[in-house]
Design a protein around this motif. Structure first.
Motif, mmCIF file in Angstrom:
data_model
loop_
_atom_site.group_PDB
_atom_site.id
_atom_site.type_symbol
_atom_site.label_atom_id
_atom_site.label_comp_id
_atom_site.label_asym_id
_atom_site.label_seq_id
_atom_site.Cartn_x
_atom_site.Cartn_y
_atom_site.Cartn_z
ATOM 1 N N PRO A 30 -10.168 33.724 117.907
ATOM 2 C CA PRO A 30 -9.364 34.951 117.941
ATOM 3 C C PRO A 30 -7.868 34.680 118.069
ATOM 4 N N THR A 31 -7.079 35.535 117.460
ATOM 5 C CA THR A 31 -5.621 35.469 117.611
ATOM 6 C C THR A 31 -5.074 36.737 118.255
ATOM 7 N N THR A 32 -5.935 37.757 118.412
ATOM 8 C CA THR A 32 -5.524 39.014 119.041
ATOM 9 C C THR A 32 -6.634 39.508 119.963
ATOM 10 N N TRP A 33 -6.288 40.427 120.848
ATOM 11 C CA TRP A 33 -7.282 41.045 121.727
ATOM 12 C C TRP A 33 -8.317 41.808 120.905
ATOM 13 N N GLU A 34 -7.863 42.444 119.861
ATOM 14 C CA GLU A 34 -8.763 43.214 119.013
ATOM 15 C C GLU A 34 -9.823 42.303 118.383
ATOM 16 N N GLU A 35 -9.414 41.095 118.002
ATOM 17 C CA GLU A 35 -10.374 40.144 117.432
ATOM 18 C C GLU A 35 -11.352 39.650 118.502
ATOM 19 N N ARG A 66 0.476 40.762 128.554
ATOM 20 C CA ARG A 66 0.432 41.063 127.120
ATOM 21 C C ARG A 66 0.607 42.562 126.839
ATOM 22 N N PRO A 111 -4.309 35.361 123.436
ATOM 23 C CA PRO A 111 -3.924 36.153 122.264
ATOM 24 C C PRO A 111 -3.053 37.367 122.604
ATOM 25 N N SER A 112 -2.419 37.889 121.594
ATOM 26 C CA SER A 112 -1.553 39.062 121.749
ATOM 27 C C SER A 112 -2.390 40.338 121.770
ATOM 28 N N VAL A 113 -1.757 41.418 122.215
ATOM 29 C CA VAL A 113 -2.381 42.741 122.224
ATOM 30 C C VAL A 113 -1.561 43.653 121.311
ATOM 31 N N ALA A 114 -2.230 44.322 120.394
ATOM 32 C CA ALA A 114 -1.521 45.203 119.463
ATOM 33 C C ALA A 114 -0.703 46.242 120.221
ATOM 34 N N PRO A 159 4.123 36.859 123.205
ATOM 35 C CA PRO A 159 2.896 36.046 123.073
ATOM 36 C C PRO A 159 3.060 34.602 123.533
#
Length: 441
Positions: free
Chosen positions: A174-179, A215, A309-312, A318
């Motif tokens: 994963p690269t994001t929280w959503e992932e 984040r 990971p980042s959060v949208a 990050p």
């Protein structure tokens, strides 16, 4: 930080049950081990291999180079030290150089006028200050004043992965929280826990909140708590981060029974390297034990690692990190001028020398020295050490672990409420209300 959290930090290895006196220790007499011979200063350090040896060697080298201004060392087991240092400082019998974790404990010393203000000294020794990671100074400062010398090594919190498990399930890291949230049902469907977590230890859960607060809302969210601002835990970003954590719990993001798993036993690490869990958020200090205990897990390249990971839509940079930005040494304000001079000379000439840095690297750690990455290539763990260096050196902000940054009272309340939050026993709003009640205590 309380005693049950010590085993997670490589700098806090425990060895002996009683104080151990070594080296050129002054005769204590009736005044206790804070006393020193004429021409000597004292320093209290924590025991435990391999750190104890590295520290002792650094002092020995300093004493050999400075026969007229030596340091006398006393080593303490972690829990014994915490009790002894409080008593000694209260009785004005502190050692010249005081080991501290920075943060809330250091603030209490500074507020009581027990430690030397080093701000002007660092201004006069700008070359030394510029040698060290800039991010290491925050936890050694109170307000805009520096009260402790950053030293030794850095240990960021890292998101570890089992690459073989990702390949098995056919998904990418994963690269994001959503992932992350999209991966949870996929791993569960494959019979693999998305995340390992030693939840019984509580501070392991805390690492999740530290990153999520950052984040979502940036470092300012927790800084408001640390600065004692009223109702700081009720920041909308805080509540959002708390809700997102509970969303992960409700989605079965953590291994079943995580609240009965302990980090001190390294059981959480075993779940990762045996493939029972796909990911684990933990300190850089776990790398060594996974390498030694995990068979060929590390050597064959199955261990992956990344910053959180980042959060949208989140406000946090990050590159920000959390964890242990450094270790710290303060100088007792009650020491003599001669002792303070010896201590400052040790800070400038005796710490983070080439020999000490090489020893830290050989132990699998990264010294808090700018440019030390050029020395990491010869290590078997060069890729890992370079990652740790880059994470720390390039962090927009490196936040200290919350249970170290807060007072002992607030830290214990925090850990209790984190346990309830992860157990879904309280809501984010109840968490905030409970924590607001101990702000500044």
């Amino acid at each position: 930080m309380d005693s049950q959290h010590t085993s997670r930090r490589s700098i806090l290895a425990l060895a002996v049950a009683t104080p151990l006196t070594v080296g050129a220790l002054a005769s204590c007499g009736s005044s206790g081990p804070g006393a020193a011979k004429a021409g000597e200063a004292t320093i209290w350090y924590l025991s435990g291999a391999p750190q104890e040896t590295i520290r002792q060697n650094a002092v020995d080298a300093f004493n050999k180079a400075n026969p007229d201004g030596k340091l006398a060392v006393t080593l303490f087991q972690n829990d014994a030290y915490k009790t002894k240092i409080k008593t000694a400082i209260g009785a004005n019998q502190a050692p010249t150089i005081i080991w501290t974790w920075g943060g809330g404990g250091l603030k209490s010393y500074a507020d009581a006028g027990q430690v030397e203000d080093l701000t002007s000294w660092f201004a006069e020794n700008a070359d030394l200050k510029s040698k060290l990671f800039e991010t290491a100074f925050a936890a050694g400062s109170v307000g805009d004043k520096i009260y402790a010398m950053p030293c030794e090594t850095v240990s960021p919190i890292v998101l570890f992965t089992n690459k073989a498990v990702f390949k098995q399930v056919g998904v990418s890291e994963p690269t994001t929280w959503e992932e992350i949230m999209e991966l949870v049902p996929k791993f569960n469907a494959a019979g693999i826990a998305p995340f390992s977590l030693g939840g019984q230890s509580r501070w392991t859960n805390m690492m999740w909140l530290e990153f999520m607060f950052d984040r979502v809302g940036g470092p300012e969210v927790f800084e408001a708590v640390f600065n004692g601002e009223a109702d700081a835990w009720s920041n909308p970003a805080s509540l959002q981060a708390l809700k997102m954590i509970q969303d992960l719990v409700k989605a079965n993001g953590f291994i079943n029974g995580f609240q009965s798993i302990t980090a001190d036993s390294n059981a959480d690490q075993a779940l990762l390297y045996t493939g029972k869990a796909a990911m684990m958020l933990h300190g850089a200090w776990t790398y060594g034990s996974m390498k030694s205990d995990g068979g060929d897990f590390v050597s064959k390249g199955d261990l992956g690692y990344m910053n959180f990971p980042s959060v949208a839509g989140g406000k946090g940079d990050p590159t920000n990190s959390v964890g242990n930005p450094s270790s710290y040494l303060a100088i007792s304000s009650k020491a003599t001028d001669e002792q303070k001079t010896i201590a400052k000379k040790y800070f400038k000439d005796g710490l983070l020398t080439d020999a000490e840095n090489e020893a830290w690297i050989a132990s699998g750690s990264v010294p808090i020295v700018n440019g030390i990455d050029s020395k990491l290539g010869a290590s078997d763990d060069a890729e890992w050490l370079k990652f740790v260096y880059d994470t720390a050196a390039n962090a927009g902000n490196f936040a200290q672990s919350w249970d170290q940054a807060l007072s002992p009272t607030a830290a214990e309340e925090l850990l209790n409420n984190i346990e309830q939050l992860f157990g879904l026993a309280i809501t984010p709003e109840q968490f905030a209300t409970n924590m607001n009640a101990v702000i500044g205590k």
